[in-house]
Motif scaffolding. Structure first.
Motif, short mmCIF file in Angstrom:
data_model
loop_
_atom_site.label_atom_id
_atom_site.label_comp_id
_atom_site.label_asym_id
_atom_site.label_seq_id
_atom_site.Cartn_x
_atom_site.Cartn_y
_atom_site.Cartn_z
N GLU A 331 0.80 -1.32 0.05
CA GLU A 331 0.07 0.04 0.06
C GLU A 331 0.77 1.17 0.03
O GLU A 331 1.19 1.59 1.08
CB GLU A 331 -1.10 0.11 1.30
N ARG A 333 1.63 5.00 -0.55
CA ARG A 333 0.93 6.51 -0.62
C ARG A 333 1.92 7.44 -0.71
O ARG A 333 3.18 7.39 -0.40
CB ARG A 333 0.13 6.55 0.70
N SER A 334 1.45 8.53 -1.35
CA SER A 334 2.53 9.57 -1.57
C SER A 334 2.24 10.73 -0.99
O SER A 334 0.86 11.00 -0.49
CB SER A 334 2.51 9.87 -3.23
N THR B 32 5.25 9.44 5.23
CA THR B 32 3.63 8.98 4.62
C THR B 32 2.89 8.50 5.58
O THR B 32 3.08 7.92 6.65
CB THR B 32 3.88 7.87 3.55
N CYS B 33 1.67 9.19 5.49
CA CYS B 33 0.55 8.95 6.67
C CYS B 33 -0.56 7.82 6.11
O CYS B 33 -1.20 8.02 4.95
CB CYS B 33 -0.24 10.26 7.01
N ALA B 34 -0.62 6.61 6.43
CA ALA B 34 -1.23 5.55 6.05
C ALA B 34 -2.66 5.65 6.61
O ALA B 34 -3.64 5.35 6.04
CB ALA B 34 -0.86 4.03 6.34
N ARG B 36 -5.26 7.89 9.24
CA ARG B 36 -5.21 9.58 9.84
C ARG B 36 -6.20 9.40 11.00
O ARG B 36 -5.76 9.44 12.25
CB ARG B 36 -5.92 10.43 8.98
N GLY B 57 -5.61 2.66 3.16
CA GLY B 57 -5.31 2.42 4.34
C GLY B 57 -5.90 1.12 4.81
O GLY B 57 -5.63 0.71 6.13
N THR B 60 -3.24 -1.56 6.33
CA THR B 60 -2.51 -1.08 7.47
C THR B 60 -3.39 -1.18 8.49
O THR B 60 -3.13 -1.58 9.83
CB THR B 60 -2.21 0.48 7.14
N ASP B 232 -8.36 7.48 2.18
CA ASP B 232 -7.09 8.57 2.74
C ASP B 232 -7.00 8.43 4.05
O ASP B 232 -6.82 9.35 4.70
CB ASP B 232 -7.14 9.78 2.20
N GLY B 233 -7.07 7.20 4.61
CA GLY B 233 -6.78 6.80 5.88
C GLY B 233 -7.73 7.55 6.97
O GLY B 233 -7.48 7.27 8.30
#
Lengths: 334, 513
Positions: A331, A333-334, B32-34, B36, B57, B60, B232-233
């Motif tokens: 997974e 992400r950027s 990087t934020c997997a 939030r 995410g 994760t 987006d997490g």
């Protein structure tokens, strides 16, 4: 992603991107320069490079084979075979002819290795191990079990002791070898195909690459590098010796590993091999200067090699931190 | 673990106990934020679907739930008791049983030994060999998942579906409070999927909570009670009953404000390009004649094991055949010879991108250029800049993300890896045929649309396209006509617009009256 060299995206464009092993080279050089008397003298450094050049040239060949995902064990025995063939051919073929005969013997070993690996899909480990025995046995049979001295001549000793523009021939040969290796790997189609084949042979085949041709070419070129090393080695020892360089394959593998080239294939750069060779050459030189007993020499070299490999592949281990399993980057992400 | 002590833990809903309550989870990997602010609340005895695009995410969050990684922030409670697993083994001991997409069985060991794996893993060091689970117990576990296989059979002799059931059976042997199914049906046949769902429903009836991760809406609608959607997490839909949401609402939640794609207009086919005559996969298979025209997309559909993928691979010269001839624009092409096939302009995207497609450690750009190295080399030397000039436009057009052509291919998500394989073929000069196997397996919706667009676009410039996929929606959406594959050969043809039910019937061998 975390490893210092191995996983970094390699650039084929030739931009400067020093491997971590550069730091090992510099560190070791500074330590030895301070701790070992006479180490940093010009004369000693020249000697160090001259002795290391044989390893360097052979390691160039090993690098190609490792990138292909293979491994080459027959280098030492084929160099020994070359020395015996050279000396036996001297009386009839002359110096140049003798060296050519010796080099041809090494190329033949490379050809057999390449053919068996590429066309018959045999495991490189077993093929080259087998050829180690074949070449070593052949050398012993030809020599009748004993070293044969070569009649001394300037021409015969030129590859090992000659100079061009004041620079020893072996050092020039090694420099040319590394330059050629870099050119091959970074700027030629053949080199690119080695990376592709080594990284994933099936994917290479399905991409329309003639895999066997690439593999065969790789082993042949590796044989060519080894042949050059064998010529210089034969010239240096001025004799045909069936037991000439038993550690050569292992030292070349160690040099590549110290330089940070993974044995898994698909990765490796000429500069990494160069760094690994320099590390081993400096070590060999320093233990001689320190006049350590041979057994300690080996132990010390082994320790530094393992340390350098650890430093590259698992830096956390050196700091006595637990090593985390590599995270799967599924997974992103950027 | 008594139930009375923990009622307070559930926020705002006293008296109700979540089997798993996860809230406010954040997890960063370096910069990087997997995740939030992820949350997940599972009711006992219910199937909870976790949805989200690749990169949202999901993985994760699942790894945190099963103890494989630890969150930076947030709260996890199992049956109301705050918990933080230090590792997978602890999670298993607490009754959180993960069943992975990639099976975690030992193929050479017997079913019995595999069923005993947790006990063996838990045994200390060099003590005497840990005892295997008693055969009667093992039998009972297998019965619970409806598997009647021999206990001494090596697991490698079982089908993928059966192996998955063994894995679940192994989980059942533990005290199983939460079963985590991570894309369990990716490699299953329809029968196996039905069987798996039966087992899942039975477990739920006994009070087990199930976390179900899947890309397939049909399965989610068939199985799940509640749903959480990550984007987006962040949990944008947080444990709501599935029945209250439409498929469109779910897709919108996953994608944000993206427009839902409509039906694609397919190009008008021209003259024949690829012809296969008398193609037999094996000596016992029936011969197949296939013609694909320029600008035509032909779908090959079949159940797992039908030979659809193999037949497509043979069309691309990627596997030898027992008999038959291939020709591109009338020129004969030897079977099983990819070198000649690429030279003749036949592109191929294999089904298993890791094993057969990607050069993991090599840069994305080099992955994309592997079929066209000759194009940017002259006299054996690589032309400086030639590779980038040839491939970058394709990578940009397929929207490689992140756009880092020097990054190793292994570091990209599945969808972007698939884009690399596609650009590899689209860049082939004079591409005439493109054979794509499982174009979007394990790929998120946005990448799927990009890949579908690229295939239609390729057909638009006159390429004969063959798509073989186990995803029927995909085959139906892309194909001018669908060839039904059964028992290693063709079994009829269906026109565009054939309904899903009719297609399913044909794949299973039932013919409409």
């Amino acid at each position: 992603m975390m490893a210092l060299t191995g996983a970094r995206p390699r650039r084929f464009s030739g931009r400067l991107n020093p491997p971590a092993a550069v730091w090992v080279v510099l560190l070791l050089f500074c330590v030895f320069a301070l701790a070992v008397p006479r180490f940093a003298s010009a004369g000693n450094l020249e000697n160090l490079l001259r002795v290391g050049s044989i390893l360097g040239i052979a390691a160039c060949g090993q690098t190609i084979v490792l990138i292909l995902g293979g491994i080459e064990f027959s280098f030492g025995a084929s160099a020994a075979l070359a020395s015996v063939v050279t000396v036996l051919a001297l009386p009839s073929a002359g110096v140049a002819g003798g060296f050519a005969a010796g080099a041809t013997a090494v190329l033949l070993v490379g050809l057999v290795n390449g053919t068996l690996v590429a066309r018959f899909s045999l495991p490189p480990f077993l093929v080259t191990l087998g050829m180690l025995m074949v070449a070593g046995g052949g050398a012993a049979v030809l020599a009748g079990g004993l070293p044969i001295d070569a009649p001394p001549s300037d021409a015969f000793s030129w590859p090992a002791r000659g100079r061009v523009a004041g620079i020893p021939v072996p050092i020039l040969a090694a420099a040319a070898s590394f330059a050629l290796l870099h050119l091959l790997l970074a700027h030629t189609r053949a080199g690119r195909l080695w990376y592709l084949v080594g990284a994933n042979g099936t994917a290479a085949r399905l991409s329309g690459i003639t895999v066997w041709r690439s593999v065969l070419a790789g082993y042949l070129l590796a044989g060519a590098f080894c042949a050059l090393a064998a010529v210089i080695l034969t010239s240096r020892v001025a004799s045909g010796q069936p037991g000439l360089a038993p550690n050569l394959p292992f030292e070349t593998i160690a040099a590549c590993a110290v330089g940070g080239i993974p044995l898994a294939g698909g990765q490796g750069r000429a500069v990494q091999t160069l760094c690994g060779v320099l590390v081993i050459a400096m070590l060999n030189n320093a233990v001689v200067l320190l006049n350590l007993p041979v057994a300690y020499q080996q132990l010390m070299i082994a320790a530094v090699i393992l340390g350098a490999v650890l430093l590259q592949q698992a830096p956390r281990l050196l700091l006595l931190l637990p090593v985390r399993p590599a995270r799967q980057p599924e997974e992103e992400r950027s | 673990m008594t139930r009375t002590a923990m009622t307070r833990q559930t926020r705002g809903d006293p008296g109700k106990i979540w089997t798993l309550e996860v809230s406010g989870i954040a997890k960063n990997y370096g910069a990087t934020c997997a995740l939030r602010n992820a949350s997940l609340r599972l009711r006992p005895g219910k199937v909870h679907a976790l949805l989200g695009e690749n990169g949202a995410g999901k993985s994760t969050l699942v790894k945190i739930v099963v103890g494989a990684i630890q969150p930076d922030r947030g709260r996890i409670a199992l049956n109301g008791v705050p918990t933080l697993f230090a590792g997978v083994r602890q999670a298993i001991a607490a009754g959180v049983i993960p069943i992975y997409q990639h099976l975690s069985l030992f193929p050479h060991l017997s079913v019995l030994e595999n069923l005993s794996a947790f006990a063996i893993a838990g045994a200390a060091g060099l003590r005497a060999r840990p005892a295997l689970v008693p055969r009667a117990t093992a039998r009972a576990w297998l019965d619970a998942v409806g598997l009647g296989c021999d206990l001494d059979l090596p697991v490698e002799r079982l089908s993928v579906g059966e192996r998955q059931l063994v894995e679940i059976a192994r989980g059942l042997g533990q005290r199983c409070t939460l079963l985590v199914l991570d894309e369990p049906t990716a490699a299953l046949t329809h029968d196996e999927t039905d069987r798996l769902f039966g087992v899942v429903r039975r477990l739920c009836a006994e009070g087990t909570a199930v976390l179900f991760i899947s890309h397939k809406f049909d399965e989610i609608e068939a199985l799940a009670d509640d749903v959480t959607v990550l984007r987006d997490g962040v949990a944008v839909i947080d444990a709501e009953p599935l029945a209250s949401l439409s498929r469109a609402e779910l897709v919108r939640a996953m994608l944000g404000d993206m427009v839902e794609p409509g039906d694609r207009a397919l190009p008008q086919p021209g003259g024949p390009v690829l012809t296969a005559t008398g193609l037999r996969l094996g000596p016992a298979d029936a011969a197949a004649d296939i013609t694909v025209r320029a600008g035509e997309i032909v779908g090959l559909a079949g159940l797992v094991g039908s030979g659809a993928l193999e037949l497509a691979a043979a069309l691309a010269g990627a596997r030898p055949v027992a008999a038959g001839t291939l020709a591109v624009r009338g020129e004969a092409l030897p079977a099983g010879d990819r070198v000649r096939a690429v030279a003749a302009g036949v592109g191929y995207v294999p089904a298993d991108r890791h094993a057969e497609g990607l050069f993991g450690p090599l840069a994305a750009l080099q992955n994309a250029s592997s079929s066209t190295v000759a194009l940017f080399s002259r006299g054996g030397l690589l032309r400086p800049g030639g590779e980038a000039a040839a491939l970058m436009p394709w990578l940009r057009r397929l929207n490689l993300h992140p756009f880092q052509p020097e990054r190793p291919a292994a570091g990209f998500s599945g969808g972007n890896q698939q884009k690399l394989l596609l650009s590899r073929n689209l860049a082939v000069p004079d591409l005439r045929v493109l054979v794509v196997l499982e174009p979007t397996r394990g790929v998120d919706i946005a990448a799927r649309e990009t890949i579908h667009d690229a295939l239609v676009e390729a057909a638009g410039r006159g390429v004969a396209v063959v798509v073989a996929s186990s995803d029927l929606d995909e085959v139906m959406a892309l194909s001018h006509r669908i060839l039904v594959v059964r028992h290693g050969s063709l079994d009829g043809e269906l026109p565009r617009g054939t309904g899903r039910a009719a297609l399913m019937d044909r794949l299973a061998g039932r013919r409409a009256a």
